[in-house]
Design an enzyme around this catalytic site. Structure first.
Site, PDB file in Angstrom:
ATOM      1  N   HIS A 193     -21.129 -45.547  78.077  1.00 34.89           N
ATOM      2  CA  HIS A 193     -21.016 -46.198  79.388  1.00 34.89           C
ATOM      3  C   HIS A 193     -22.264 -46.011  80.225  1.00 34.89           C
ATOM      4  O   HIS A 193     -22.208 -46.029  81.453  1.00 34.89           O
ATOM      5  CB  HIS A 193     -19.761 -45.682  80.126  1.00 34.89           C
ATOM      6  CG  HIS A 193     -18.494 -46.042  79.419  1.00 34.89           C
ATOM      7  ND1 HIS A 193     -17.295 -45.385  79.630  1.00 34.89           N
ATOM      8  CD2 HIS A 193     -18.241 -46.974  78.478  1.00 34.89           C
ATOM      9  CE1 HIS A 193     -16.359 -45.921  78.851  1.00 34.89           C
ATOM     10  NE2 HIS A 193     -16.904 -46.882  78.138  1.00 34.89           N
ATOM     11  N   CYS A 215     -37.139 -56.121  96.300  1.00 36.51           N
ATOM     12  CA  CYS A 215     -36.823 -57.531  96.611  1.00 36.51           C
ATOM     13  C   CYS A 215     -35.655 -57.611  97.598  1.00 36.51           C
ATOM     14  O   CYS A 215     -35.138 -58.696  97.881  1.00 36.51           O
ATOM     15  CB  CYS A 215     -36.486 -58.288  95.326  1.00 36.51           C
ATOM     16  SG  CYS A 215     -34.845 -57.924  94.659  1.00 36.51           S
ATOM     17  N   THR A 248     -10.333 -36.916  76.817  1.00 37.37           N
ATOM     18  CA  THR A 248     -10.220 -38.349  77.081  1.00 37.37           C
ATOM     19  C   THR A 248      -8.780 -38.794  76.906  1.00 37.37           C
ATOM     20  O   THR A 248      -8.081 -38.351  76.006  1.00 37.37           O
ATOM     21  CB  THR A 248     -11.156 -39.189  76.182  1.00 37.37           C
ATOM     22  OG1 THR A 248     -11.015 -40.588  76.528  1.00 37.37           O
ATOM     23  CG2 THR A 248     -10.858 -39.012  74.698  1.00 37.37           C
ATOM     24  N   GLU A 252      -3.298 -32.288  78.102  1.00 35.41           N
ATOM     25  CA  GLU A 252      -1.963 -32.855  77.835  1.00 35.41           C
ATOM     26  C   GLU A 252      -2.025 -33.763  76.620  1.00 35.41           C
ATOM     27  O   GLU A 252      -3.099 -34.137  76.153  1.00 35.41           O
ATOM     28  CB  GLU A 252      -1.496 -33.650  79.070  1.00 35.41           C
ATOM     29  CG  GLU A 252      -2.435 -34.764  79.459  1.00 35.41           C
ATOM     30  CD  GLU A 252      -2.096 -35.356  80.827  1.00 35.41           C
ATOM     31  OE1 GLU A 252      -1.436 -34.683  81.640  1.00 35.41           O
ATOM     32  OE2 GLU A 252      -2.515 -36.499  81.055  1.00 35.41           O
ATOM     33  N   ALA A 293     -10.914 -27.750  78.054  1.00 37.38           N
ATOM     34  CA  ALA A 293     -12.016 -27.912  77.097  1.00 37.38           C
ATOM     35  C   ALA A 293     -12.960 -26.711  77.136  1.00 37.38           C
ATOM     36  O   ALA A 293     -13.417 -26.239  76.089  1.00 37.38           O
ATOM     37  CB  ALA A 293     -12.783 -29.197  77.435  1.00 37.38           C
TER      38      ALA A 293
HETATM   39  N1  APR Z   1      -9.932 -29.957  79.620  1.00 38.85           N
HETATM   40  C1  APR Z   1      -9.501 -30.864  78.697  1.00 38.85           C
HETATM   41  N2  APR Z   1      -8.985 -32.070  79.028  1.00 38.85           N
HETATM   42  C2  APR Z   1      -8.903 -32.368  80.340  1.00 38.85           C
HETATM   43  C3  APR Z   1      -9.327 -31.475  81.363  1.00 38.85           C
HETATM   44  C4  APR Z   1      -9.864 -30.226  80.956  1.00 38.85           C
HETATM   45  N3  APR Z   1     -10.289 -29.314  81.841  1.00 38.85           N
HETATM   46  N4  APR Z   1      -9.099 -32.070  82.570  1.00 38.85           N
HETATM   47  C5  APR Z   1      -8.556 -33.279  82.306  1.00 38.85           C
HETATM   48  N5  APR Z   1      -8.430 -33.460  80.977  1.00 38.85           N
HETATM   49  C6  APR Z   1      -7.946 -34.643  80.250  1.00 38.85           C
HETATM   50  C7  APR Z   1      -6.799 -35.370  80.919  1.00 38.85           C
HETATM   51  O1  APR Z   1      -5.555 -34.845  80.468  1.00 38.85           O
HETATM   52  C8  APR Z   1      -7.003 -36.811  80.405  1.00 38.85           C
HETATM   53  O2  APR Z   1      -6.328 -37.030  79.165  1.00 38.85           O
HETATM   54  O3  APR Z   1      -9.022 -35.563  80.217  1.00 38.85           O
HETATM   55  C9  APR Z   1      -8.506 -36.895  80.148  1.00 38.85           C
HETATM   56  C10 APR Z   1      -9.244 -37.727  81.185  1.00 38.85           C
HETATM   57  O4  APR Z   1      -8.793 -39.058  81.026  1.00 38.85           O
HETATM   58  P1  APR Z   1      -9.395 -40.189  81.999  1.00 38.85           P
HETATM   59  O5  APR Z   1      -9.354 -39.710  83.408  1.00 38.85           O
HETATM   60  O6  APR Z   1      -8.692 -41.474  81.626  1.00 38.85           O
HETATM   61  O7  APR Z   1     -10.940 -40.281  81.611  1.00 38.85           O
HETATM   62  P2  APR Z   1     -11.572 -40.987  80.331  1.00 38.85           P
HETATM   63  O8  APR Z   1     -10.664 -40.914  79.155  1.00 38.85           O
HETATM   64  O9  APR Z   1     -12.940 -40.465  80.162  1.00 38.85           O
HETATM   65  O10 APR Z   1     -11.672 -42.523  80.820  1.00 38.85           O
HETATM   66  C11 APR Z   1     -12.352 -43.407  79.969  1.00 38.85           C
HETATM   67  O11 APR Z   1     -12.292 -45.054  81.724  1.00 38.85           O
HETATM   68  O12 APR Z   1     -12.529 -45.715  83.898  1.00 38.85           O
HETATM   69  C12 APR Z   1     -13.162 -45.646  82.677  1.00 38.85           C
HETATM   70  O13 APR Z   1     -15.483 -45.632  82.440  1.00 38.85           O
HETATM   71  C13 APR Z   1     -14.405 -44.810  82.742  1.00 38.85           C
HETATM   72  O14 APR Z   1     -15.404 -43.563  80.942  1.00 38.85           O
HETATM   73  C14 APR Z   1     -14.203 -43.766  81.659  1.00 38.85           C
HETATM   74  C15 APR Z   1     -13.126 -44.391  80.786  1.00 38.85           C
END
Ligand code: APR
Length: 253
Positions: free
Chosen positions: A119, A149, A187, A214, A231
């Site tokens: 991204h 510009c 993710t 989760e 993580a």
């Molecule tokens: N350790 C491990 N996992 C974690 C932690 C942590 N400390 N904190 C949050 N998470 C997990 C959450 O449970 C969730 O499943 O990380 C995940 C984050 O998910 P999203 O908020 O959906 O982020 P992401 O998956 O990166 O989103 C993908 O969506 O909006 C677009 O461009 C944006 O790159 C992003 C894409």
């Protein structure tokens, strides 16, 4: 959990090609909110109004309200133990490529050199109208940042509705077709095409290790080893388990 960590460490140690797919969750412990958890960015800003290329073209000043908030948080963020642990695994020869959905540059700051940014990256800005580019720090004091510009500049991150950089797309699928282990870290796996990488690798026989606070829709479908928790601590535990089994005598296992 220790048994699962040791199982994951054994898979990483025996893999000839290990890749990681990371999302916003890996940077939460660096102070950057993720998108979809409680308090995440999309719980405060509607992505259809702030994160699509159409929204940026029609209301760049409004989108920059969100970008400015994110920029200040990302600017202060430092790599956490998850980024540092993946960087150390790369140095040891046990992590070969990071495919990240994040734009915060923390994998590079954490020592990873082979980083594929799905991204884009927020460290540069471009003018959609005349094509000039700038480093973000050149424009830190302009809100919103403008090109010479006079048009409002766009960060070189991929908004919804924009194409994934073709090099990132082709390289990641090529790696997924050969990977023996894929670590899916932080993710929700809800945004394509990044979220198709684990299944593409799985179809070719890869072991999927998922690290998340989760369960996700991958957990009960393609994940082989699910490490539930943060993580930062889990990747550090995994690194320690790899080191422990790597230093065994003059004839390592
Ligand atoms: N350790 C491990 N996992 C974690 C932690 C942590 N400390 N904190 C949050 N998470 C997990 C959450 O449970 C969730 O499943 O990380 C995940 C984050 O998910 P999203 O908020 O959906 O982020 P992401 O998956 O990166 O989103 C993908 O969506 O909006 C677009 O461009 C944006 O790159 C992003 C894409």
């Amino acid at each position: 959990m220790q048994e699962l960590i040791e199982k994951a460490a054994a898979a990483v140690k025996s893999s000839k090609l290990t890749i990681a797919l990371t999302g916003a969750g890996i940077s939460v412990e660096s102070g950057i909110p993720d998108f979809r958890s409680a308090g995440g960015l999309w719980t405060r800003y509607d992505p259809s109004e702030y994160a699509t290329i159409d929204a940026f073209v029609s209301s760049p000043e409004k989108v920059w309200e969100m970008l400015k908030e994110m920029g200040e948080i990302v600017g202060k963020a430092r790599p956490n133990k998850a980024h540092l642990g993946l960087g150390e695994l790369e140095r040891m020869g046990y992590m070969h490529f990071i495919i990240t959905q994040n734009i915060d540059n923390l994998h590079q700051a954490g020592g990873s050199r082979n980083v594929i940014e799905y991204h884009g990256n927020a460290s540069t800005l471009s003018c959609l109208w005349c094509g000039r580019t700038y480093r973000s720090e050149e424009k830190l004091h302009e809100h919103p940042p403008r090109c010479s510009c006079k048009k409002v500049l766009k960060p070189d991150v991929i908004f919804f509705g924009e194409a994934i950089p073709s090099e990132a797309l082709s390289r990641s699928y090529e790696l997924a077709s050969r990977a023996q282990v894929v670590m899916v870290v932080g993710t929700s796996a809800t945004v394509s095409p990044a979220n198709t990488i684990p299944a593409a690798a799985k179809r070719r026989g890869a072991t999927i290790i998922e690290i998340n606070m989760e369960r996700t829709h991958l957990t009960d479908t393609i994940t082989d080893i699910f490490l539930e928790g943060s993580a930062g601590s889990l990747i550090w535990d995994l690194l320690e388990a790899v080191k422990k089994t790597s230093s065994g005598g003059i004839f390592p296992a």
